[in-house]
Design an enzyme around this catalytic site. Structure first.
Site, PDB file in Angstrom:
ATOM      1  N   SER A  19       0.207 -14.975  -1.762  1.00 29.34           N
ATOM      2  CA  SER A  19       0.973 -13.892  -2.051  1.00 29.34           C
ATOM      3  C   SER A  19       2.574 -13.712  -1.845  1.00 29.34           C
ATOM      4  CB  SER A  19       0.388 -12.716  -0.905  1.00 29.34           C
ATOM      5  OG  SER A  19       0.394 -13.141   0.448  1.00 29.34           O
ATOM      6  N   TYR A 160       1.769 -25.229  16.753  1.00 34.62           N
ATOM      7  CA  TYR A 160       2.184 -25.331  15.040  1.00 34.62           C
ATOM      8  C   TYR A 160       2.272 -26.861  14.849  1.00 34.62           C
ATOM      9  CZ  TYR A 160       4.826 -24.565  10.709  1.00 34.62           C
ATOM     10  OH  TYR A 160       4.866 -24.862   9.348  1.00 34.62           O
ATOM     11  N   LYS A 164      -0.263 -29.052  12.280  1.00 32.65           N
ATOM     12  CA  LYS A 164       0.080 -29.753  10.937  1.00 32.65           C
ATOM     13  C   LYS A 164      -0.072 -31.402  11.105  1.00 32.65           C
ATOM     14  CE  LYS A 164       1.819 -25.855   9.133  1.00 32.65           C
ATOM     15  NZ  LYS A 164       0.872 -25.538   7.778  1.00 32.65           N
TER      16      LYS A 164
HETATM   17  P1  NDP Z   1       5.013 -17.034   4.642  1.00 27.96           P
HETATM   18  O1  NDP Z   1       4.870 -16.321   6.093  1.00 27.96           O
HETATM   19  O2  NDP Z   1       6.159 -16.699   3.643  1.00 27.96           O
HETATM   20  O3  NDP Z   1       3.821 -16.841   3.784  1.00 27.96           O
HETATM   21  C1  NDP Z   1       2.526 -17.231   4.541  1.00 27.96           C
HETATM   22  C2  NDP Z   1       1.327 -16.986   3.418  1.00 27.96           C
HETATM   23  O4  NDP Z   1       0.084 -17.517   4.157  1.00 27.96           O
HETATM   24  C3  NDP Z   1       1.215 -15.421   2.955  1.00 27.96           C
HETATM   25  O5  NDP Z   1       0.802 -15.548   1.865  1.00 27.96           O
HETATM   26  C4  NDP Z   1       0.091 -14.914   3.816  1.00 27.96           C
HETATM   27  O6  NDP Z   1      -0.678 -13.916   3.645  1.00 27.96           O
HETATM   28  C5  NDP Z   1      -0.765 -16.263   4.118  1.00 27.96           C
HETATM   29  N1  NDP Z   1      -1.569 -15.982   5.430  1.00 27.96           N
HETATM   30  C6  NDP Z   1      -1.278 -15.924   6.637  1.00 27.96           C
HETATM   31  N2  NDP Z   1      -2.524 -16.149   7.312  1.00 27.96           N
HETATM   32  C7  NDP Z   1      -3.474 -15.958   6.455  1.00 27.96           C
HETATM   33  C8  NDP Z   1      -5.056 -16.070   6.723  1.00 27.96           C
HETATM   34  N3  NDP Z   1      -5.298 -15.732   7.923  1.00 27.96           N
HETATM   35  N4  NDP Z   1      -5.692 -15.900   5.715  1.00 27.96           N
HETATM   36  C9  NDP Z   1      -5.142 -16.099   4.499  1.00 27.96           C
HETATM   37  N5  NDP Z   1      -3.774 -15.954   4.169  1.00 27.96           N
HETATM   38  C10 NDP Z   1      -3.159 -15.967   5.156  1.00 27.96           C
HETATM   39  O7  NDP Z   1       5.013 -18.373   4.837  1.00 27.96           O
HETATM   40  P2  NDP Z   1       5.818 -19.768   4.296  1.00 27.96           P
HETATM   41  O8  NDP Z   1       5.685 -19.698   2.658  1.00 27.96           O
HETATM   42  O9  NDP Z   1       6.900 -20.190   4.833  1.00 27.96           O
HETATM   43  O10 NDP Z   1       4.770 -21.027   4.438  1.00 27.96           O
HETATM   44  C11 NDP Z   1       3.658 -21.525   3.704  1.00 27.96           C
HETATM   45  C12 NDP Z   1       3.276 -22.884   4.274  1.00 27.96           C
HETATM   46  O11 NDP Z   1       3.983 -23.832   4.258  1.00 27.96           O
HETATM   47  C13 NDP Z   1       2.567 -22.615   5.657  1.00 27.96           C
HETATM   48  O12 NDP Z   1       1.452 -23.287   5.871  1.00 27.96           O
HETATM   49  C14 NDP Z   1       3.696 -23.204   6.406  1.00 27.96           C
HETATM   50  O13 NDP Z   1       3.255 -23.763   7.840  1.00 27.96           O
HETATM   51  C15 NDP Z   1       4.315 -24.204   5.507  1.00 27.96           C
HETATM   52  N6  NDP Z   1       5.643 -24.707   6.010  1.00 27.96           N
HETATM   53  C16 NDP Z   1       6.815 -24.149   5.787  1.00 27.96           C
HETATM   54  C17 NDP Z   1       7.848 -24.068   6.173  1.00 27.96           C
HETATM   55  C18 NDP Z   1       9.065 -23.300   6.090  1.00 27.96           C
HETATM   56  O14 NDP Z   1      10.091 -23.534   6.039  1.00 27.96           O
HETATM   57  N7  NDP Z   1       9.012 -22.037   5.429  1.00 27.96           N
HETATM   58  C19 NDP Z   1       8.312 -25.547   6.326  1.00 27.96           C
HETATM   59  C20 NDP Z   1       7.109 -26.402   6.656  1.00 27.96           C
HETATM   60  C21 NDP Z   1       5.800 -25.944   6.322  1.00 27.96           C
HETATM   61  P3  NDP Z   1      -0.100 -12.362   3.705  1.00 27.96           P
HETATM   62  O15 NDP Z   1       0.979 -12.097   2.715  1.00 27.96           O
HETATM   63  O16 NDP Z   1      -1.280 -11.469   3.336  1.00 27.96           O
HETATM   64  O17 NDP Z   1       0.287 -12.208   5.343  1.00 27.96           O
END
Ligand code: NDP
Length: 252
Positions: A19, A160, A164
């Site tokens: 999303s 975290y 990971k």
């Molecule tokens: P965001 O917080 O922007 O988005 C997180 C997404 O995960 C949202 O779509 C959210 O849904 C969904 N989500 C969270 N919890 C659940 C759950 N229990 N069940 C289903 N969906 C869930 O995060 P990012 O886009 O930044 O991160 C995405 C991935 O990349 C993660 O795994 C993060 O650890 C990894 N990552 C990110 C980095 C960064 O710098 N941003 C760096 C390294 C890794 P909803 O919108 O409904 O809350």
């Protein structure tokens, strides 16, 4: 080189947490490459429906399902829906993730459990749900989103980084289990990417992180999504068990 190998035409992809942020970019890029996409979310139904709308406007099939990634039964339902309504499942992207950052001195058991369940158990849930249909099809690509923090560690992120690092061990073991069935399992470890997750950080912390990145800037979600498309496609047919750091050189 033929660009045909990068095409995802007629493929079905499931993206958890599609999303917002990186997951949204992944869902949109997979669709641009030709895939039909089923995305999940936890709370943001409006944002998820907007992603569906964008994919459908581009001529691909899409659906958003509210499904808590922590819950195995819900993961099974999502995969069953993909099989039924999208005729099969070719690509799984385990992207859903959260942070609950604090030093271990202050970390509650709840903060530990929530991060491990959301980031690591979810990867088990969806991989387990998808493995039977992929084995039957003798084809599939699973892409798990880890983090450079799972490789190098980071103060304030014991929960975290454990989740990971766990994803990396899990993915390599699964890659060995299913390689003979032509299922590939790879990991992307992003560095610091501009999303709502990192938007919570102070400006001064962001500046000091950027100064430590060889490319001297934060990455964009699309730059992670491009690598997902590569790993999802036949262009990466000889890669499995790999960990691709998409981090501007941060983990070197
Ligand atoms: P965001 O917080 O922007 O988005 C997180 C997404 O995960 C949202 O779509 C959210 O849904 C969904 N989500 C969270 N919890 C659940 C759950 N229990 N069940 C289903 N969906 C869930 O995060 P990012 O886009 O930044 O991160 C995405 C991935 O990349 C993660 O795994 C993060 O650890 C990894 N990552 C990110 C980095 C960064 O710098 N941003 C760096 C390294 C890794 P909803 O919108 O409904 O809350």
């Amino acid at each position: 080189m033929s660009l045909e190998k990068f095409s995802l035409d007629e493929k079905t992809a499931v993206v958890t947490g599609g999303s917002r942020g990186i997951g949204k970019a992944i869902a949109l890029q997979l669709a641009k490459a030709g895939a039909n996409v089923l995305l999940t979310y936890a709370r943001s139904s409006e944002a998820a429906e907007e992603v569906v709308h964008q994919i459908e406007s581009a001529g691909r099939k899409a659906k958003a399902l509210k499904a808590d990634a922590v819950d195995f039964a819900q993961a099974e339902k999502v995969i069953a829906t993909a099989q039924k309504e999208f005729s099969g499942i070719d690509i799984l992207v385990n992207n859903a993730g959260i942070t609950r950052d604090t030093l271990i001195m202050r970390m509650s058991e709840e903060q530990w459990d929530e991060v491990i369940r959301t980031n690591l158990k979810s990867v088990f849930n969806y991989s387990k749900a998808v493995i039977r249909p992929m084995m039957k099809a003798r084809a599939g690509s699973i892409i798990n989103i880890s983090s450079v923090v799972g490789i190098s560690g980071n103060a304030g992120q014991t929960n975290y980084s454990a989740s990971k690092a766990g994803i990396i061990g899990f993915s390599k073991s699964l890659a060995k289990e299913v390689a003979s069935r032509n299922i590939r399992v790879n990991v992307i470890a992003p560095g610091y990417i501009s999303t709502e997750m990192t938007g919570q950080l102070d400006e001064s912390i962001l500046k000091s992180i950027e100064a430590q990145i060889p490319l001297k800037r934060a990455g964009e979600s699309d730059e992670v999504a491009n690598s997902v498309v590569f790993l999802a496609s036949d262009a990466s047919s000889y890669l499995t068990g790999a960990v691709l750091t998409v981090d501007g050189g941060m983990a070197m």
